[in-house]
Every structure is written in C-alpha cells, then in structure tokens.
Design an enzyme around this catalytic site. Structure first.
Site, mmCIF file in Angstrom:
data_model
loop_
_atom_site.group_PDB
_atom_site.id
_atom_site.type_symbol
_atom_site.label_atom_id
_atom_site.label_comp_id
_atom_site.label_asym_id
_atom_site.label_seq_id
_atom_site.Cartn_x
_atom_site.Cartn_y
_atom_site.Cartn_z
ATOM 1 N N HIS A 19 45.179 42.322 42.368
ATOM 2 C CA HIS A 19 46.468 42.181 43.057
ATOM 3 C C HIS A 19 46.300 42.062 44.572
ATOM 4 O O HIS A 19 47.238 41.686 45.272
ATOM 5 C CB HIS A 19 47.340 43.384 42.712
ATOM 6 C CG HIS A 19 48.802 43.086 42.551
ATOM 7 N ND1 HIS A 19 49.305 41.852 42.203
ATOM 8 C CD2 HIS A 19 49.887 43.896 42.680
ATOM 9 C CE1 HIS A 19 50.623 41.911 42.127
ATOM 10 N NE2 HIS A 19 51.003 43.134 42.421
ATOM 11 N N ASN A 66 55.586 45.373 46.615
ATOM 12 C CA ASN A 66 56.975 45.121 46.224
ATOM 13 C C ASN A 66 57.952 45.042 47.390
ATOM 14 O O ASN A 66 59.099 44.643 47.201
ATOM 15 C CB ASN A 66 57.444 46.182 45.227
ATOM 16 C CG ASN A 66 56.667 46.113 43.928
ATOM 17 O OD1 ASN A 66 55.854 45.220 43.709
ATOM 18 N ND2 ASN A 66 56.914 47.061 43.048
ATOM 19 N N ASP A 91 48.058 36.542 44.350
ATOM 20 C CA ASP A 91 47.486 36.424 43.011
ATOM 21 C C ASP A 91 48.499 35.839 42.036
ATOM 22 O O ASP A 91 49.699 36.023 42.199
ATOM 23 C CB ASP A 91 47.027 37.794 42.513
ATOM 24 C CG ASP A 91 48.180 38.789 42.432
ATOM 25 O OD1 ASP A 91 48.712 39.164 43.497
ATOM 26 O OD2 ASP A 91 48.568 39.176 41.310
ATOM 27 N N ASN A 112 56.349 40.403 42.099
ATOM 28 C CA ASN A 112 57.320 41.204 42.852
ATOM 29 C C ASN A 112 57.213 41.039 44.366
ATOM 30 O O ASN A 112 58.212 41.141 45.073
ATOM 31 C CB ASN A 112 57.214 42.676 42.459
ATOM 32 C CG ASN A 112 57.747 42.919 41.067
ATOM 33 O OD1 ASN A 112 58.659 42.234 40.611
ATOM 34 N ND2 ASN A 112 57.173 43.888 40.369
#
Length: 187
Positions: A19, A66, A91, A112
């Site tokens: 991530h 997020n 990613d 997100n």
C-alpha cells in the site's frame, strides 16, 4: 510547476508495504533528482526541486491513506496547482505486479486514498500512475498492508524505475504521449 504526490501510510510498520508503493516512488524520485523532503506542511512532508526543466513539489501525505485528500487539497490550494499539473502515484490491486497504468481521470476504483482526494478536490480529473501490486488471494487489508516477496520486490523496483520515466514523459510531452508509450509496459 508540478505537484507529485505518492500515497502511503506513515510509520515504520508500513515501510515498503504494498500500500506504500506511492511513498517508494517518491523516495526513488527524491534520490534520483536530489530533492530532499525536509519540510513539514500540508499535513505531510514535502520538498521542492527540479526534474529536468520542470519545477516540482514532491509530497508524501502524513494523514494516513484514507485522508490523503486533505494533504493534497492544502498543497493544491497553496501553490494554486491546476489539476493537470498534479500527478498522483498509488497502488492498484487490479493491475498485475510488473505493470502500471497511466490515466488522466477516473473513479477511485475502491482505493480509499484516491476516493478522499476526489472528495476533497471535487473532481476525478487529474493524472495518476497506478502501480500494480496484484490481486490478493487473502484478506484485502492483510494483503495491501503486507510486504512483497523477495522476487516481487525485485520486479517492483524495475517497475518503479520505468514509472519514473513515465512521470518525466508526462511532464515533458503530456499525458496522452505518456499513456501511448507506457501503458503497454510489462516485465
């Protein structure tokens, strides 16, 4: 001037996870062009420099994934960056390892961080480089927060180097040229 944003999560436990590929990208650009991210503002770390003739701001949001849009919005507003001069790197689980895609607009696709950027900017029209991390056979959260295997990490490093070339192409020749040149790339 271009704003180059790599998405990731802050903290040692997220270092070099799937991530955090956007942070890895920024680290590579920072090293290649000797741009130090030694300033704190915009809810993140950033540095200014040049890639060729292009003045750039490299940004790593410090808000966790997020809420990345908060950091991006602050930098965009401060520097008065037009959407086509902001490039987001992140990613993508729907792209295989060894590939990446350049897009000039689009939905969040379940990401997100991108969802929050779209929310904060009020548009989905901005260039992005989506780096493939492969699709999980396990829990999504465990997968994206996990680290690459040794073989996958070697391939990711090659993809990152080529995606930096794609970034240079976007800035020098435009996103359409870069998409035509790099969207077929595969290791």
């Amino acid at each position: 001037m271009f704003l180059i944003v790599g998405l990731g999560n802050i903290g040692v436990k997220y270092h070099r996870t799937r991530h955090n590929i956007g942070f890895d990208f920024i680290d590579l650009v920072s090293k290649k062009y000797n741009i130090t991210l030694n300033r704190e503002k915009f809810k993140g770390n950033y540095g200014e420099g040049f890639i060729g003739q292009n003045k750039v701001i490299l940004l790593k949001p410090g808000t966790y994934m997020n809420l990345s849009g908060e950091s991006v919005r602050e930098a965009v507003n401060f520097y008065k960056i037009e959407n086509d001069r902001m490039i987001i790197i992140y990613d993508d689980i729907d792209i295989d390892i060894g590939r990446f895609r350049i897009r000039h607009r689009g939905s969040a696709g379940g990401h997100n961080g991108i969802k929050n950027i779209i929310l904060n900017l009020g548009t989905d029209v901005f260039p992005r480089i989506k780096i493939g991390i492969g699709h999980p056979n396990v829990d999504l959260v465990s997968y994206v927060l996990g680290k690459f295997s040794e073989d996958d990490r070697i391939n990711i490093e090659k993809v990152l180097k080529t995606s930096v070339e794609a970034l240079e192409c976007i800035m020098d020749f435009g996103i359409e040229v870069a998409m035509n040149k790099f969207n077929g790339f595969k290791l």
